[in-house]
Motif scaffolding. Structure first.
Motif, PDB file in Angstrom:
ATOM      1  N   ALA A  35       0.832  -1.211   0.000  1.00  0.00           N
ATOM      2  CA  ALA A  35       0.000   0.000   0.000  1.00  0.00           C
ATOM      3  C   ALA A  35       0.864   1.258   0.000  1.00  0.00           C
ATOM      4  O   ALA A  35       0.688   2.146  -0.841  1.00  0.00           O
ATOM      5  N   THR A  36       1.791   1.345   0.924  1.00  0.00           N
ATOM      6  CA  THR A  36       2.659   2.515   0.998  1.00  0.00           C
ATOM      7  C   THR A  36       3.543   2.608  -0.240  1.00  0.00           C
ATOM      8  O   THR A  36       3.738   3.692  -0.792  1.00  0.00           O
ATOM      9  N   PHE A  37       4.075   1.483  -0.674  1.00  0.00           N
ATOM     10  CA  PHE A  37       4.903   1.471  -1.874  1.00  0.00           C
ATOM     11  C   PHE A  37       4.120   2.018  -3.068  1.00  0.00           C
ATOM     12  O   PHE A  37       4.603   2.863  -3.823  1.00  0.00           O
ATOM     13  N   THR A  38       2.880   1.572  -3.223  1.00  0.00           N
ATOM     14  CA  THR A  38       2.064   1.992  -4.364  1.00  0.00           C
ATOM     15  C   THR A  38       1.770   3.487  -4.333  1.00  0.00           C
ATOM     16  O   THR A  38       1.927   4.169  -5.344  1.00  0.00           O
ATOM     17  N   VAL A  39       1.337   4.005  -3.188  1.00  0.00           N
ATOM     18  CA  VAL A  39       1.037   5.446  -3.141  1.00  0.00           C
ATOM     19  C   VAL A  39       2.299   6.280  -3.317  1.00  0.00           C
ATOM     20  O   VAL A  39       2.263   7.323  -3.980  1.00  0.00           O
ATOM     21  N   ASN A  40       3.420   5.826  -2.777  1.00  0.00           N
ATOM     22  CA  ASN A  40       4.656   6.580  -2.928  1.00  0.00           C
ATOM     23  C   ASN A  40       5.148   6.574  -4.376  1.00  0.00           C
ATOM     24  O   ASN A  40       5.631   7.585  -4.877  1.00  0.00           O
ATOM     25  N   MET A  41       5.017   5.444  -5.049  1.00  0.00           N
ATOM     26  CA  MET A  41       5.456   5.370  -6.448  1.00  0.00           C
ATOM     27  C   MET A  41       4.518   6.159  -7.361  1.00  0.00           C
ATOM     28  O   MET A  41       4.968   6.855  -8.283  1.00  0.00           O
ATOM     29  N   THR A  42       3.237   6.092  -7.084  1.00  0.00           N
ATOM     30  CA  THR A  42       2.270   6.885  -7.855  1.00  0.00           C
ATOM     31  C   THR A  42       2.554   8.366  -7.676  1.00  0.00           C
ATOM     32  O   THR A  42       2.590   9.137  -8.638  1.00  0.00           O
ATOM     33  N   GLY A  43       2.788   8.760  -6.446  1.00  0.00           N
ATOM     34  CA  GLY A  43       3.095  10.156  -6.153  1.00  0.00           C
ATOM     35  C   GLY A  43       4.394  10.610  -6.802  1.00  0.00           C
ATOM     36  O   GLY A  43       4.495  11.747  -7.282  1.00  0.00           O
ATOM     37  N   SER A  44       5.393   9.744  -6.857  1.00  0.00           N
ATOM     38  CA  SER A  44       6.663  10.096  -7.509  1.00  0.00           C
ATOM     39  C   SER A  44       6.449  10.395  -8.983  1.00  0.00           C
ATOM     40  O   SER A  44       6.949  11.395  -9.513  1.00  0.00           O
ATOM     41  N   PHE A  45       5.696   9.528  -9.656  1.00  0.00           N
ATOM     42  CA  PHE A  45       5.420   9.739 -11.078  1.00  0.00           C
ATOM     43  C   PHE A  45       4.601  11.006 -11.303  1.00  0.00           C
ATOM     44  O   PHE A  45       4.924  11.824 -12.164  1.00  0.00           O
ATOM     45  N   LEU A  46       3.549  11.179 -10.518  1.00  0.00           N
ATOM     46  CA  LEU A  46       2.682  12.350 -10.699  1.00  0.00           C
ATOM     47  C   LEU A  46       3.401  13.657 -10.383  1.00  0.00           C
ATOM     48  O   LEU A  46       3.221  14.656 -11.077  1.00  0.00           O
ATOM     49  N   LEU A  47       4.233  13.663  -9.340  1.00  0.00           N
ATOM     50  CA  LEU A  47       4.994  14.873  -9.018  1.00  0.00           C
ATOM     51  C   LEU A  47       5.979  15.189 -10.132  1.00  0.00           C
ATOM     52  O   LEU A  47       6.149  16.353 -10.511  1.00  0.00           O
ATOM     53  N   GLY A  48       6.619  14.155 -10.676  1.00  0.00           N
ATOM     54  CA  GLY A  48       7.502  14.370 -11.815  1.00  0.00           C
ATOM     55  C   GLY A  48       6.747  14.949 -12.993  1.00  0.00           C
ATOM     56  O   GLY A  48       7.227  15.870 -13.664  1.00  0.00           O
ATOM     57  N   THR A  49       5.545  14.438 -13.249  1.00  0.00           N
ATOM     58  CA  THR A  49       4.736  14.933 -14.364  1.00  0.00           C
ATOM     59  C   THR A  49       4.365  16.395 -14.167  1.00  0.00           C
ATOM     60  O   THR A  49       4.505  17.214 -15.079  1.00  0.00           O
ATOM     61  N   VAL A  50       3.908  16.736 -12.978  1.00  0.00           N
ATOM     62  CA  VAL A  50       3.535  18.125 -12.693  1.00  0.00           C
ATOM     63  C   VAL A  50       4.765  19.030 -12.818  1.00  0.00           C
ATOM     64  O   VAL A  50       4.688  20.124 -13.387  1.00  0.00           O
ATOM     65  N   SER A  51       5.899  18.567 -12.341  1.00  0.00           N
ATOM     66  CA  SER A  51       7.131  19.353 -12.460  1.00  0.00           C
ATOM     67  C   SER A  51       7.523  19.533 -13.922  1.00  0.00           C
ATOM     68  O   SER A  51       7.980  20.608 -14.326  1.00  0.00           O
ATOM     69  N   GLY A  52       7.343  18.489 -14.709  1.00  0.00           N
ATOM     70  CA  GLY A  52       7.670  18.558 -16.123  1.00  0.00           C
ATOM     71  C   GLY A  52       6.751  19.460 -16.921  1.00  0.00           C
ATOM     72  O   GLY A  52       7.117  19.942 -17.992  1.00  0.00           O
ATOM     73  N   LEU A  53       5.568  19.695 -16.404  1.00  0.00           N
ATOM     74  CA  LEU A  53       4.624  20.592 -17.077  1.00  0.00           C
ATOM     75  C   LEU A  53       4.971  22.059 -16.861  1.00  0.00           C
ATOM     76  O   LEU A  53       4.456  22.928 -17.554  1.00  0.00           O
ATOM     77  N   ASP A  54       5.800  22.326 -15.885  1.00  0.00           N
ATOM     78  CA  ASP A  54       6.188  23.694 -15.565  1.00  0.00           C
ATOM     79  C   ASP A  54       4.947  24.563 -15.324  1.00  0.00           C
ATOM     80  O   ASP A  54       4.744  25.593 -15.968  1.00  0.00           O
ATOM     81  N   VAL A  55       4.126  24.127 -14.385  1.00  0.00           N
ATOM     82  CA  VAL A  55       2.876  24.824 -14.083  1.00  0.00           C
ATOM     83  C   VAL A  55       3.128  26.049 -13.205  1.00  0.00           C
ATOM     84  O   VAL A  55       4.193  26.190 -12.606  1.00  0.00           O
ATOM     85  N   ALA A  56       2.147  26.897 -13.105  1.00  0.00           N
ATOM     86  CA  ALA A  56       2.225  28.091 -12.272  1.00  0.00           C
ATOM     87  C   ALA A  56       2.409  27.701 -10.803  1.00  0.00           C
ATOM     88  O   ALA A  56       2.032  26.597 -10.380  1.00  0.00           O
ATOM     89  N   GLU A  57       2.958  28.626 -10.039  1.00  0.00           N
ATOM     90  CA  GLU A  57       3.255  28.372  -8.626  1.00  0.00           C
ATOM     91  C   GLU A  57       2.012  27.949  -7.837  1.00  0.00           C
ATOM     92  O   GLU A  57       2.090  27.061  -6.972  1.00  0.00           O
ATOM     93  N   ALA A  58       0.871  28.523  -8.124  1.00  0.00           N
ATOM     94  CA  ALA A  58      -0.356  28.160  -7.398  1.00  0.00           C
ATOM     95  C   ALA A  58      -0.723  26.699  -7.669  1.00  0.00           C
ATOM     96  O   ALA A  58      -1.097  25.969  -6.742  1.00  0.00           O
ATOM     97  N   TRP A  59      -0.618  26.270  -8.922  1.00  0.00           N
ATOM     98  CA  TRP A  59      -0.929  24.870  -9.247  1.00  0.00           C
ATOM     99  C   TRP A  59       0.084  23.923  -8.610  1.00  0.00           C
ATOM    100  O   TRP A  59      -0.279  22.851  -8.125  1.00  0.00           O
ATOM    101  N   MET A  60       1.358  24.324  -8.604  1.00  0.00           N
ATOM    102  CA  MET A  60       2.383  23.483  -7.982  1.00  0.00           C
ATOM    103  C   MET A  60       2.143  23.370  -6.486  1.00  0.00           C
ATOM    104  O   MET A  60       2.344  22.310  -5.900  1.00  0.00           O
ATOM    105  N   THR A  61       1.679  24.449  -5.869  1.00  0.00           N
ATOM    106  CA  THR A  61       1.375  24.413  -4.440  1.00  0.00           C
ATOM    107  C   THR A  61       0.206  23.470  -4.169  1.00  0.00           C
ATOM    108  O   THR A  61       0.266  22.643  -3.252  1.00  0.00           O
TER     109      THR A  61
END
Length: 119
Positions: A35-61
């Protein structure tokens, strides 16, 4: 404003973690903390994706700090590692630790590159 975005996102992420972890824990009967492994790995991918999108500071927050911060859990990762150590599950502990770091970093990098595939 940013405090509210981080708080609202944290609420959403924590509810998601609770829901996903509960569902996975019902489906698995393994010493490996899936369970923890899955949420942490999902979060790693999604955070990388959001970072790669170069979104505005409010969206990143909202998404990065809030939702991903609430979804992923470094403290539970450490707690489960301690439980594996106490239960003498040394092989499982080693696999869990190595996989969490290597797969997590790999998924972050993959997520970061993901938006570039569509630009």
């Amino acid at each position: 404003m940013f405090l509210l975005l981080a708080g609202a996102g944290g609420f959403i992420g924590a509810v998601l973690r609770y829901t996903i972890s509960g569902w996975i824990n019902k489906k698995t009967a393994s010493p490996f903390p899936w369970a923890t492994f899955t949420v942490n790995m999902t979060g790693s991918f999604l955070l990388g994706t959001v970072s790669g999108l170069d979104v505005a500071e409010a969206w990143m927050t909202l998404i990065g700090t809030g939702i991903m911060g609430g979804l992923t859990t470094f403290s539970t990762f450490k707690l489960e590692g301690l439980h594996l150590h106490k239960n003498r599950e040394k092989k499982t502990l080693a696999v869990y630790t190595i996989m969490s770091y290597t797969v997590g970093i790999t998924l972050y990098i993959t997520g970061y590159a993901f938006p570039m595939l569509f630009s």
